[in-house]
Design a protein around this motif. Structure first.
Motif, PDB file in Angstrom:
ATOM      1  N   ILE A  44      38.865  40.323  27.270  1.00  0.00           N
ATOM      2  CA  ILE A  44      38.880  41.700  26.837  1.00  0.00           C
ATOM      3  C   ILE A  44      40.242  42.160  27.454  1.00  0.00           C
ATOM      4  O   ILE A  44      41.181  42.813  27.094  1.00  0.00           O
ATOM      5  CB  ILE A  44      37.548  42.616  27.269  1.00  0.00           C
ATOM      6  CG1 ILE A  44      36.562  42.005  26.497  1.00  0.00           C
ATOM      7  CG2 ILE A  44      37.837  43.839  27.065  1.00  0.00           C
ATOM      8  CD1 ILE A  44      35.104  42.373  27.026  1.00  0.00           C
ATOM      9  N   ASP A  47      43.223  41.376  25.552  1.00  0.00           N
ATOM     10  CA  ASP A  47      43.439  42.188  24.425  1.00  0.00           C
ATOM     11  C   ASP A  47      44.186  43.328  24.876  1.00  0.00           C
ATOM     12  O   ASP A  47      45.143  43.841  24.356  1.00  0.00           O
ATOM     13  CB  ASP A  47      42.056  42.402  23.986  1.00  0.00           C
ATOM     14  CG  ASP A  47      41.558  41.301  22.992  1.00  0.00           C
ATOM     15  OD1 ASP A  47      42.288  40.203  22.725  1.00  0.00           O
ATOM     16  OD2 ASP A  47      40.142  41.411  22.842  1.00  0.00           O
ATOM     17  N   LYS A 129      45.028  46.759  14.357  1.00  0.00           N
ATOM     18  CA  LYS A 129      44.768  45.331  15.135  1.00  0.00           C
ATOM     19  C   LYS A 129      43.926  45.527  16.336  1.00  0.00           C
ATOM     20  O   LYS A 129      43.025  44.890  16.539  1.00  0.00           O
ATOM     21  CB  LYS A 129      46.215  44.872  15.645  1.00  0.00           C
ATOM     22  CG  LYS A 129      46.078  43.503  16.193  1.00  0.00           C
ATOM     23  CD  LYS A 129      47.077  42.516  15.628  1.00  0.00           C
ATOM     24  CE  LYS A 129      46.978  40.987  16.202  1.00  0.00           C
ATOM     25  NZ  LYS A 129      45.949  40.453  15.401  1.00  0.00           N
ATOM     26  N   SER A 130      44.214  46.512  17.067  1.00  0.00           N
ATOM     27  CA  SER A 130      43.247  46.919  18.091  1.00  0.00           C
ATOM     28  C   SER A 130      41.964  47.142  17.617  1.00  0.00           C
ATOM     29  O   SER A 130      40.983  46.865  18.468  1.00  0.00           O
ATOM     30  CB  SER A 130      43.922  48.163  18.764  1.00  0.00           C
ATOM     31  OG  SER A 130      44.356  47.880  19.837  1.00  0.00           O
ATOM     32  N   LYS A 132      40.055  45.860  15.689  1.00  0.00           N
ATOM     33  CA  LYS A 132      39.339  44.982  15.334  1.00  0.00           C
ATOM     34  C   LYS A 132      38.714  44.231  16.717  1.00  0.00           C
ATOM     35  O   LYS A 132      37.544  43.758  16.831  1.00  0.00           O
ATOM     36  CB  LYS A 132      40.139  43.793  14.631  1.00  0.00           C
ATOM     37  CG  LYS A 132      40.563  44.131  13.326  1.00  0.00           C
ATOM     38  CD  LYS A 132      41.288  42.958  12.830  1.00  0.00           C
ATOM     39  CE  LYS A 132      41.476  43.157  11.138  1.00  0.00           C
ATOM     40  NZ  LYS A 132      41.821  41.683  10.467  1.00  0.00           N
ATOM     41  N   GLU A 133      39.519  44.546  17.581  1.00  0.00           N
ATOM     42  CA  GLU A 133      39.340  43.861  18.895  1.00  0.00           C
ATOM     43  C   GLU A 133      38.281  44.770  19.607  1.00  0.00           C
ATOM     44  O   GLU A 133      37.450  44.095  20.223  1.00  0.00           O
ATOM     45  CB  GLU A 133      40.545  43.689  19.736  1.00  0.00           C
ATOM     46  CG  GLU A 133      41.572  42.583  19.187  1.00  0.00           C
ATOM     47  CD  GLU A 133      42.923  42.721  19.529  1.00  0.00           C
ATOM     48  OE1 GLU A 133      43.689  41.822  18.940  1.00  0.00           O
ATOM     49  OE2 GLU A 133      43.300  43.499  20.385  1.00  0.00           O
ATOM     50  N   THR A 135      36.015  46.464  18.524  1.00  0.00           N
ATOM     51  CA  THR A 135      34.660  46.349  17.894  1.00  0.00           C
ATOM     52  C   THR A 135      34.035  45.362  18.658  1.00  0.00           C
ATOM     53  O   THR A 135      32.843  45.544  19.060  1.00  0.00           O
ATOM     54  CB  THR A 135      34.783  46.309  16.477  1.00  0.00           C
ATOM     55  OG1 THR A 135      35.381  46.758  15.727  1.00  0.00           O
ATOM     56  CG2 THR A 135      33.455  46.185  15.887  1.00  0.00           C
ATOM     57  N   TYR A 136      34.635  44.131  19.077  1.00  0.00           N
ATOM     58  CA  TYR A 136      34.168  43.127  19.958  1.00  0.00           C
ATOM     59  C   TYR A 136      33.637  43.624  21.302  1.00  0.00           C
ATOM     60  O   TYR A 136      32.743  43.231  21.739  1.00  0.00           O
ATOM     61  CB  TYR A 136      34.924  41.817  19.863  1.00  0.00           C
ATOM     62  CG  TYR A 136      34.659  40.949  18.607  1.00  0.00           C
ATOM     63  CD1 TYR A 136      33.628  40.206  18.664  1.00  0.00           C
ATOM     64  CD2 TYR A 136      35.468  40.831  17.371  1.00  0.00           C
ATOM     65  CE1 TYR A 136      33.172  39.051  17.638  1.00  0.00           C
ATOM     66  CE2 TYR A 136      35.368  40.156  16.539  1.00  0.00           C
ATOM     67  CZ  TYR A 136      34.161  39.212  16.365  1.00  0.00           C
ATOM     68  OH  TYR A 136      34.098  38.443  15.335  1.00  0.00           O
ATOM     69  N   HIS A 137      34.741  44.206  22.004  1.00  0.00           N
ATOM     70  CA  HIS A 137      34.291  44.762  23.217  1.00  0.00           C
ATOM     71  C   HIS A 137      33.232  45.625  23.362  1.00  0.00           C
ATOM     72  O   HIS A 137      32.336  45.479  23.990  1.00  0.00           O
ATOM     73  CB  HIS A 137      35.820  45.601  23.720  1.00  0.00           C
ATOM     74  CG  HIS A 137      37.132  44.963  23.608  1.00  0.00           C
ATOM     75  ND1 HIS A 137      38.200  45.517  23.705  1.00  0.00           N
ATOM     76  CD2 HIS A 137      37.438  43.775  23.514  1.00  0.00           C
ATOM     77  CE1 HIS A 137      38.977  44.652  23.482  1.00  0.00           C
ATOM     78  NE2 HIS A 137      38.586  43.602  23.531  1.00  0.00           N
TER      79      HIS A 137
END
Lengths: 252, 182
Positions: A44, A47, A129-130, A132-133, A135-137
């Protein structure tokens, strides 16, 4: 203030917040409570630092004075940083780190969702782009909010303490000034009042589901938009910038 | 000493670089498609969707790449790999542009490349990049790349690299990486 100046300030706010919280998370490297969490937090952190590189690189381009993202990250002083106060708060125990991250993840989740339709193409591209990331965080921190909040008596107490301590830093996330007003008018930045209502609904739901309470106090600590920080940022920068300042211009 | 570089070799590189480029952008694209991903060497940077475009601008060769994740540390290595390979072919005037739009997605990985991932022991991403169950924590139907069992458990959403999650097969007991949909 011109649109260009407003955009530069706005990019510093986005980029610095991600850089500082990314650095904070990187402090867990090798010290995570279990191996999987160590790896997760560093992923994380990566990212956020990667995203900060892009945002600060674009800030430097917008500024047009020949500075680079490295100049902005390593050669500015505390008062020149525009990161949100919550991002510089110390890691504390795992409850503090998870709570800080959760409150910030919900914020970035809705902020970047809105920034996807920014009229500035570069900001919109970075937001896609951010998001998408993030969402995982957010999924990751939400799971930990439940696990620790609705866990043992001790984990519950630590989580409640973390929320009580960090809540005062959430208010300024939605403050708007001239920078925001100019960019809202240009369709570059979203109205933070909209983000605020989405953030509040989401955060209140998860905190309640995690059997935790929202603090009742109304005090709001603010200042990051003018570069006024808590005492923690200076120590963080001293560490983060030390190599670059000791060996100016050094390259890997 | 015999290990000293020979002057003849150095000269030959200079001679090549002074020649006008005699290779099309398409040919360069095919050439660069040989470069393996530094972290998952079983597939190349074209199959992974990192290599986006090659353009000639006069005598300047511009190669466009996009990162899988914002902070992917492999991007610098890939940039160096591109420059080294092109230099070997006598193309030295090279610029590598990093673009963020369109945002990289696992949808760009084709079936052939997915099969290579599976054979390598990495469960490939599912078809759609829009992982609707993501925030709801719904179970996915993944198969263990070792024994094809669907009886698997997620250990962590974050694995050995930014693009992978860590799973365990409950039947053959092997841990494995899953290439996350994004």
């Amino acid at each position: 203030m011109t649109t260009q100046e407003a955009k530069f300030q706005y990019l510093l706010r986005l980029g610095d917040s991600n850089l500082i919280i990314g650095h904070r998370l990187s402090e867990w490297c090798g010290a995570g409570p279990i191996l999987e969490e160590d790896i997760a937090l560093i992923n994380i952190a990566l990212d956020f630092v990667g995203n900060a590189t892009a945002l600060l690189g674009y800030a430097a381009t917008v500024e047009g004075n020949g500075r680079t993202e490295d100049d902005l990250a390593y050669l500015r002083n505390e008062r020149e940083f525009r990161n949100l106060l919550i991002t510089e708060q110390p890691n504390g125990d795992y409850a503090s780190t998870i709570t800080r991250q959760f409150l910030y993840d919900v914020y970035t989740f809705y902020l970047y969702e809105a920034l996807k339709s920014s009229k500035d193409e570069t900001i919109a591209a970075l937001a896609v782009k951010s998001h998408k990331e993030v969402t995982y965080h957010l999924r990751h921190t939400t799971e930990w909010m439940y696990r620790l909040g609705d866990g043992t008596a001790e984990s519950h107490e630590r989580m409640q303490n973390a929320i009580n301590d960090l809540w005062m830093f959430t208010g300024e996330m939605f403050d708007m000034d001239e920078v925001d007003q100019i960019l809202i008018k240009e369709g570059i930045a979203p109205d933070l009042n909209n983000i605020k209502s989405q953030w509040e609904t989401h955060v209140k739901r998860v905190i309640a589901e995690a059997t935790l309470q929202i603090p009742t106090y109304n005090f709001k600590q603010k200042g990051s938009k003018e570069g006024k920080h808590s005492e923690h940022l200076g120590f963080l920068l001293a560490e983060m910038q030390s190599v670059h300042r000791a060996f100016p211009g050094a390259k890997w | 000493m015999s290990s000293r570089p020979q002057r003849r070799d150095l000269l030959s590189v200079t001679e090549i670089s002074n020649k006008m480029p005699n290779i099309t952008a398409d040919q360069i694209f095919q050439l660069l498609s040989q470069i393996p991903d530094p972290e998952i060497p079983v597939i190349n940077i074209n199959e992974l969707g990192i290599l986006r475009d090659v353009k000639w601008d006069g005598e300047l060769c511009t190669v466009v790449i996009t990162p899988t994740y914002s902070g992917c540390p492999a991007m610098k290595v890939i940039e160096d790999d591109i420059k080294i390979l092109l230099k070997e072919k006598g193309i030295e005037n090279v610029k590598v542009d990093l673009v963020y739009s369109p945002a990289w997605t696992t949808d760009w990985i084709n079936d052939e490349a997915k099969e290579k991932l599976r054979a390598y022991g990495i469960a490939p991403p599912e078809v759609t990049s829009i992982d609707k169950g993501l925030l709801l924590g719904k179970a996915r139907h993944l198969k263990c790349p070792q024994c094809n069992s669907e009886n698997v458990t997620m250990i962590s959403q974050f694995g050995s690299t930014a693009c992978k999650a860590l799973y365990r097969c409950n039947d053959c007991k092997e841990p494995f990486d899953y290439f996350k949909c994004i």
